[in-house]
Design a protein around this motif. Structure first.
Motif, PDB file in Angstrom:
ATOM      1  N   ALA A  85       0.854  -1.194   0.000  1.00 32.35           N
ATOM      2  CA  ALA A  85       0.000   0.000   0.000  1.00 32.35           C
ATOM      3  C   ALA A  85       0.885   1.237   0.000  1.00 32.35           C
ATOM      4  O   ALA A  85       1.961   1.243   0.607  1.00 32.35           O
ATOM      5  CB  ALA A  85      -0.930   0.009   1.212  1.00 32.35           C
ATOM      6  N   GLN A  86       0.429   2.261  -0.715  1.00 32.04           N
ATOM      7  CA  GLN A  86       1.184   3.495  -0.843  1.00 32.04           C
ATOM      8  C   GLN A  86       0.463   4.632  -0.125  1.00 32.04           C
ATOM      9  O   GLN A  86      -0.709   4.506   0.258  1.00 32.04           O
ATOM     10  CB  GLN A  86       1.376   3.845  -2.327  1.00 32.04           C
ATOM     11  N   GLU A  87       1.165   5.741   0.039  1.00 34.33           N
ATOM     12  CA  GLU A  87       0.570   6.911   0.698  1.00 34.33           C
ATOM     13  C   GLU A  87      -0.635   7.415  -0.098  1.00 34.33           C
ATOM     14  O   GLU A  87      -0.602   7.501  -1.318  1.00 34.33           O
ATOM     15  CB  GLU A  87       1.608   8.026   0.836  1.00 34.33           C
ATOM     16  N   GLY A  88      -1.714   7.726   0.629  1.00 31.26           N
ATOM     17  CA  GLY A  88      -2.933   8.196   0.001  1.00 31.26           C
ATOM     18  C   GLY A  88      -3.868   7.091  -0.444  1.00 31.26           C
ATOM     19  O   GLY A  88      -4.981   7.376  -0.892  1.00 31.26           O
ATOM     20  N   GLN A  89      -3.442   5.839  -0.305  1.00 28.83           N
ATOM     21  CA  GLN A  89      -4.271   4.719  -0.734  1.00 28.83           C
ATOM     22  C   GLN A  89      -5.216   4.291   0.386  1.00 28.83           C
ATOM     23  O   GLN A  89      -4.851   4.273   1.554  1.00 28.83           O
ATOM     24  CB  GLN A  89      -3.378   3.540  -1.142  1.00 28.83           C
ATOM     25  N   VAL A  90      -6.436   3.928   0.019  1.00 36.90           N
ATOM     26  CA  VAL A  90      -7.422   3.434   0.975  1.00 36.90           C
ATOM     27  C   VAL A  90      -7.099   1.986   1.316  1.00 36.90           C
ATOM     28  O   VAL A  90      -6.848   1.162   0.429  1.00 36.90           O
ATOM     29  CB  VAL A  90      -8.850   3.536   0.398  1.00 36.90           C
ATOM     30  N   ARG A  97      -8.141  -1.467   3.996  1.00 36.91           N
ATOM     31  CA  ARG A  97      -9.197  -2.068   4.812  1.00 36.91           C
ATOM     32  C   ARG A  97      -8.591  -2.720   6.040  1.00 36.91           C
ATOM     33  O   ARG A  97      -7.400  -3.080   6.062  1.00 36.91           O
ATOM     34  CB  ARG A  97      -9.967  -3.119   4.008  1.00 36.91           C
ATOM     35  N   GLN A  98      -9.402  -2.882   7.055  1.00 34.89           N
ATOM     36  CA  GLN A  98      -8.957  -3.555   8.269  1.00 34.89           C
ATOM     37  C   GLN A  98      -8.580  -5.001   7.946  1.00 34.89           C
ATOM     38  O   GLN A  98      -9.340  -5.732   7.323  1.00 34.89           O
ATOM     39  CB  GLN A  98     -10.051  -3.534   9.324  1.00 34.89           C
ATOM     40  N   GLY A  99      -7.372  -5.397   8.360  1.00 31.99           N
ATOM     41  CA  GLY A  99      -6.885  -6.743   8.078  1.00 31.99           C
ATOM     42  C   GLY A  99      -6.136  -6.877   6.771  1.00 31.99           C
ATOM     43  O   GLY A  99      -5.596  -7.954   6.483  1.00 31.99           O
ATOM     44  N   GLN A 100      -6.080  -5.802   5.972  1.00 35.46           N
ATOM     45  CA  GLN A 100      -5.373  -5.871   4.693  1.00 35.46           C
ATOM     46  C   GLN A 100      -3.866  -5.857   4.909  1.00 35.46           C
ATOM     47  O   GLN A 100      -3.339  -5.122   5.744  1.00 35.46           O
ATOM     48  CB  GLN A 100      -5.785  -4.690   3.814  1.00 35.46           C
ATOM     49  N   GLU A 101      -3.149  -6.681   4.138  1.00 37.26           N
ATOM     50  CA  GLU A 101      -1.680  -6.713   4.227  1.00 37.26           C
ATOM     51  C   GLU A 101      -1.116  -5.449   3.597  1.00 37.26           C
ATOM     52  O   GLU A 101      -1.460  -5.086   2.473  1.00 37.26           O
ATOM     53  CB  GLU A 101      -1.145  -7.936   3.496  1.00 37.26           C
ATOM     54  N   ILE A 102      -0.248  -4.765   4.328  1.00 36.67           N
ATOM     55  CA  ILE A 102       0.349  -3.540   3.800  1.00 36.67           C
ATOM     56  C   ILE A 102       1.879  -3.623   3.740  1.00 36.67           C
ATOM     57  O   ILE A 102       2.505  -2.928   2.950  1.00 36.67           O
ATOM     58  CB  ILE A 102      -0.084  -2.323   4.631  1.00 36.67           C
ATOM     59  N   PHE A 103       2.497  -4.489   4.558  1.00 31.59           N
ATOM     60  CA  PHE A 103       3.943  -4.700   4.517  1.00 31.59           C
ATOM     61  C   PHE A 103       4.247  -6.181   4.720  1.00 31.59           C
ATOM     62  O   PHE A 103       3.458  -6.910   5.339  1.00 31.59           O
ATOM     63  CB  PHE A 103       4.670  -3.898   5.612  1.00 31.59           C
ATOM     64  N   SER A 104       5.406  -6.609   4.196  1.00 31.76           N
ATOM     65  CA  SER A 104       5.937  -7.934   4.478  1.00 31.76           C
ATOM     66  C   SER A 104       7.386  -7.761   4.928  1.00 31.76           C
ATOM     67  O   SER A 104       8.146  -6.990   4.320  1.00 31.76           O
ATOM     68  CB  SER A 104       5.877  -8.833   3.234  1.00 31.76           C
ATOM     69  N   MET A 160       8.555   2.687  13.527  1.00 34.57           N
ATOM     70  CA  MET A 160       7.350   3.106  12.818  1.00 34.57           C
ATOM     71  C   MET A 160       7.487   2.846  11.326  1.00 34.57           C
ATOM     72  O   MET A 160       8.497   3.203  10.706  1.00 34.57           O
ATOM     73  CB  MET A 160       7.075   4.588  13.069  1.00 34.57           C
ATOM     74  N   LEU A 161       6.453   2.221  10.735  1.00 31.06           N
ATOM     75  CA  LEU A 161       6.428   1.953   9.300  1.00 31.06           C
ATOM     76  C   LEU A 161       5.504   2.908   8.558  1.00 31.06           C
ATOM     77  O   LEU A 161       5.844   3.394   7.477  1.00 31.06           O
ATOM     78  CB  LEU A 161       5.985   0.506   9.038  1.00 31.06           C
ATOM     79  N   ALA A 162       4.325   3.156   9.116  1.00 32.00           N
ATOM     80  CA  ALA A 162       3.343   4.006   8.441  1.00 32.00           C
ATOM     81  C   ALA A 162       2.302   4.459   9.453  1.00 32.00           C
ATOM     82  O   ALA A 162       2.298   4.039  10.618  1.00 32.00           O
ATOM     83  CB  ALA A 162       2.685   3.255   7.284  1.00 32.00           C
ATOM     84  N   ARG A 163       1.397   5.318   8.972  1.00 36.47           N
ATOM     85  CA  ARG A 163       0.264   5.775   9.778  1.00 36.47           C
ATOM     86  C   ARG A 163      -1.000   5.695   8.941  1.00 36.47           C
ATOM     87  O   ARG A 163      -1.007   6.095   7.773  1.00 36.47           O
ATOM     88  CB  ARG A 163       0.475   7.209  10.267  1.00 36.47           C
ATOM     89  N   VAL A 164      -2.058   5.169   9.535  1.00 32.93           N
ATOM     90  CA  VAL A 164      -3.350   5.020   8.858  1.00 32.93           C
ATOM     91  C   VAL A 164      -4.375   5.880   9.589  1.00 32.93           C
ATOM     92  O   VAL A 164      -4.496   5.808  10.824  1.00 32.93           O
ATOM     93  CB  VAL A 164      -3.805   3.550   8.823  1.00 32.93           C
ATOM     94  N   LEU A 165      -5.122   6.694   8.834  1.00 34.80           N
ATOM     95  CA  LEU A 165      -6.131   7.582   9.398  1.00 34.80           C
ATOM     96  C   LEU A 165      -7.518   7.141   8.951  1.00 34.80           C
ATOM     97  O   LEU A 165      -7.742   6.880   7.764  1.00 34.80           O
ATOM     98  CB  LEU A 165      -5.902   9.029   8.954  1.00 34.80           C
ATOM     99  N   ASP A 166      -8.419   7.069   9.911  1.00 33.31           N
ATOM    100  CA  ASP A 166      -9.833   6.821   9.625  1.00 33.31           C
ATOM    101  C   ASP A 166     -10.524   8.177   9.579  1.00 33.31           C
ATOM    102  O   ASP A 166     -10.813   8.781  10.622  1.00 33.31           O
ATOM    103  CB  ASP A 166     -10.439   5.925  10.698  1.00 33.31           C
ATOM    104  N   ILE A 167     -10.773   8.674   8.349  1.00 30.07           N
ATOM    105  CA  ILE A 167     -11.320  10.023   8.195  1.00 30.07           C
ATOM    106  C   ILE A 167     -12.842  10.052   8.267  1.00 30.07           C
ATOM    107  O   ILE A 167     -13.450  11.095   7.981  1.00 30.07           O
ATOM    108  CB  ILE A 167     -10.842  10.654   6.878  1.00 30.07           C
ATOM    109  N   SER A 168     -13.459   8.920   8.647  1.00 27.83           N
ATOM    110  CA  SER A 168     -14.909   8.955   8.850  1.00 27.83           C
ATOM    111  C   SER A 168     -15.261   9.794  10.071  1.00 27.83           C
ATOM    112  O   SER A 168     -16.389  10.282  10.186  1.00 27.83           O
ATOM    113  CB  SER A 168     -15.452   7.534   9.016  1.00 27.83           C
TER     114      SER A 168
END
Length: 270
Positions: free
Chosen positions: A107-112, A114-121, A235-243
């Motif tokens: 996953a890249q910056e700005g990409q949506v 989902r909960q449980g989605q793999e983003i890094f290995s 730290m690898l990344a930050r995810v924001l829930d903008i709801s």
């Protein structure tokens, strides 16, 4: 001579007291007059000296009209600048639980995401050892389960002694506890139950730890690159829930007195 001086001093002191009292009375009178002039009699409570009373006929002849004064609420709008922040409990910092190397970025910056989605290995020797310990514990538990069942049958047939059965039960409990500890270690670094069970049927040990997003949202920041070595808790990344977001408005002290809890707010984006 002394008696005359004493009388003169007494007369002077008495004159000063009278002058001070007179000044004080004038000051109080001026203060009362100022108060009366600033506020109406209904507020100040001071009755005017020259009060003129008119009859109904005189008011009609002079065309004097009176209007009852009342109070009402008025809408008052305040425009203030504001800043949008992530809402509490709607932001997640993604970090690595063990040492390793970034082998895949999903996953890249700005990409949506989902909960449980793999983003890094992350390829990690430490993770590979943990999987190996888990598989060894599962194998030992399987062996001790089979041994315990066999000894139970032999004891029923009075072929084996009760002490051997007790020893087998103790070994089985020890193997079971080892499996529980190995599973707890894997869960502590974020491995889901489904992946842990899949290790049992895998033909080989894959030392790749998959990092998943704990919430739905947008990847706001990414702090690592492909192939980069990382340390535990980095730290690898930050995810924001903008709801849900937090908006802070900056109101001047003059306007703050018009704001109360429960007032409606309209948020506009420039």
């Amino acid at each position: 001579m002394k008696r005359y001086l004493y009388q003169i001093a007494t007369i002077s002191l008495f004159g000063l007291l009278i002058l001070g009292s007179s000044c004080g009375s004038k000051t109080e009178t001026k203060a009362k007059e100022q108060t009366s002039a600033d506020s109406p009699p209904s507020v100040s409570g001071v009755k005017p000296e020259n009060l003129v009373k008119l009859t109904t006929k005189e008011m009609a002849e002079l065309k004097i009209q009176t209007i009852e004064v009342g109070g009402s609420a008025l809408n008052y709008s305040i425009a203030v600048p504001g800043v949008v922040f992530p809402a509490p409990n709607h932001v997640s910092i993604i970090s690595t639980p063990i040492d390793g190397r970034i082998s895949r970025i999903s996953a890249q910056e700005g990409q949506v995401v989902r909960q449980g989605q793999e983003i890094f290995s992350i390829e990690s020797l430490e993770f590979g050892n943990m999987v190996s310990e888990y598989l060894q514990a599962v194998s030992e538990e399987t062996f001790q389960t089979s041994r315990l069942q066999r000894l139970e049958q032999l004891v029923e047939q009075t072929i084996s002694s009760k002490s051997e059965l007790d020893r087998a039960q103790s070994d089985f409990q020890r193997a079971k506890t080892t499996v529980i500890a190995a599973v707890s270690k894997l869960k502590a670094i974020g491995v889901p139950e489904k992946e842990i069970n899949a290790f049992k049927t895998a033909e080989s040990i894959d030392p790749t730890l998959k990092i998943h997003s704990p919430i739905n949202g947008i990847m706001d920041q990414r702090s690592v690159e492909l192939g980069q070595s990382v340390n535990a808790l980095q730290m690898l990344a930050r995810v924001l829930d903008i709801s849900h977001v937090l908006v802070r408005g900056y109101v001047s002290p003059e306007d703050a007195r018009f704001i109360s809890a429960g007032d409606s707010v309209k948020i506009l984006r420039r």
